[in-house]
Design an enzyme around this catalytic site. Structure first.
Site, PDB file in Angstrom:
ATOM      1  N   LYS A   1       0.712  -1.164   0.151  1.00 12.87           N
ATOM      2  CA  LYS A   1      -0.068  -0.001  -0.058  1.00 12.87           C
ATOM      3  C   LYS A   1       0.857   1.247  -0.270  1.00 12.87           C
ATOM      4  O   LYS A   1       0.584   2.187  -0.809  1.00 12.87           O
ATOM      5  CB  LYS A   1      -0.849   0.079   1.188  1.00 12.87           C
TER       6      LYS A   1
ATOM      7  N   GLN B   1      -4.965  -1.347   9.481  1.00  9.92           N
ATOM      8  CA  GLN B   1      -4.782  -2.722   9.068  1.00  9.92           C
ATOM      9  C   GLN B   1      -5.133  -3.881  10.053  1.00  9.92           C
ATOM     10  O   GLN B   1      -4.918  -3.718  11.000  1.00  9.92           O
ATOM     11  CB  GLN B   1      -3.369  -2.856   8.681  1.00  9.92           C
TER      12      GLN B   1
ATOM     13  N   ASP C   1     -11.474   2.748   3.948  1.00  6.48           N
ATOM     14  CA  ASP C   1     -11.749   1.256   4.043  1.00  6.48           C
ATOM     15  C   ASP C   1     -13.539   0.996   4.155  1.00  6.48           C
ATOM     16  O   ASP C   1     -13.505  -0.082   4.094  1.00  6.48           O
ATOM     17  CB  ASP C   1     -11.011   0.860   5.343  1.00  6.48           C
TER      18      ASP C   1
END
Ligand code: NDP
Length: 289
Positions: free
Chosen positions: A54, A98, A121
């Site tokens: 990422k 994460q 997200d």
């Protein structure tokens, strides 16, 4: 019949190029680069790989990347304090924590601390609620990328029968919402579903997001169906999906693993960051994504 291979890698490369164009236009209009902050807690090997890719992809798209690596013993309050600090930081347009987090941390509490305007997200209650309401918002990256592939293959999916296997908040549920929003007739299957093969056999679109290597078999799938394999399973034979590769002989089009949905997830994360940046600053997007 042999399925057309849906090349997620190529599609994602195109999307990343458009994001890079948009990121340059944003920087010119806003006087700063769009920024993505990624928070990694602990040393889960797979998570570390995702975070590294990422970071690289964010920089390659011409955006700023802020990495925060915290030890596994980090307490929940400290993590939430970092999230609040990122919420308040004007250089940060997107925040991604994460997952999974270490067991002693309540993931939901951490996700809920993220400013919905920076929720790239798409997991906060505001983002999931807006998706359910059919309102504009930030949509989880994996289903967003999967949906782009479905529409690229089929165009209008109105009236098609779709089966989504899996009902997680990260993949299955938002995938079903996206298909429904485009007027597919959607069935969500899960571990208590009876006679999954019979359900799958009716579907024009099958999305497998289970986490079981090769579960979807060729004799389940309607000839010509579009099959999206979200699964990533680490086996002795390497990375495999949730769909048996023998399904390629039956489906009309299908994503490979690797090289299908996976690359779309990161490309959509960059896309969401750019969308969030434009909305926060109040400048219109000039590059269609
Ligand atoms: P979860 O474990 O959160 O959810 C799995 C879902 O599958 C659950 O809803 C579960 O049902 C259902 N399920 C389990 N066993 C069966 C079964 N035998 N029959 C039918 N349904 C079943 O996983 P995620 O949604 O997070 O991820 C799914 C897969 O996608 C994983 O392989 C993951 O690695 C991969 N993934 C890939 C990404 C990418 O970028 N390509 C990104 C995110 C995930 P129940 O709710 O009843 O327990």
């Amino acid at each position: 019949m042999t399925a057309r291979i849906i090349d997620g890698k190529a599609f994602a490369a195109g999307l990343r190029a458009r994001v890079a164009e948009g990121a340059a236009a944003f920087a010119a209009a806003a006087g700063r680069k769009a920024g993505l902050a990624v928070v990694l807690v602990g040393d889960d090997a797979a998570s570390a790989v995702y975070v590294r890719s990422k970071h690289k992809a964010t920089l390659a798209a011409g955006m700023k990347s802020f990495e925060h690596r915290l030890p596994a013993a980090t307490v929940q309050d400290a993590l939430i304090a970092l999230v609040r600090q990122l919420n308040a930081d004007d250089a940060v347009d997107g925040i991604l924590v994460q997952l999974p987090l270490p067991k002693h941390i309540d993931e939901q509490a951490v996700v809920e601390a993220i400013d919905p305007a920076k929720d790239v997200d798409g997991l906060t209650p505001i983002s999931t609620g807006r998706l359910a309401l059919g309102l504009d918002g930030l949509v989880p990256c994996t289903p967003l990328g999967s949906m782009m592939l479905v529409e690229d293959v089929l165009g209008d999916i109105s009236g098609k029968d779709a089966v989504v296997i899996g009902r997680s908040i990260l993949v299955g549920k938002p995938m079903a919402q996206l298909l429904l929003a485009k007027n597919a007739t959607v069935t969500i299957a899960h571990s208590r579903t009876k006679d999954l093969p019979a359900l799958v056999a009716r579907a024009d679109i099958v999305v497998a997001a289970v986490g079981r290597a090769g579960m979807v078999k060729p004799d389940w799938v309607k000839p010509g169906a579009v099959v999206i394999d979200v699964g990533i399973n680490r086996t002795d034979a390497g990375l495999v999906g949730d769909v048996d590769p023998a399904v390629f002989a039956v489906a009309g089009a299908m994503t490979p693993v690797p090289g299908g949905v996976g690359p779309m997830t990161i490309a959509c994360l960059l896309r969401n960051t750019l969308v969030a940046a434009h909305r926060r600053v109040g400048v219109p997007m000039t590059t269609p994504l």
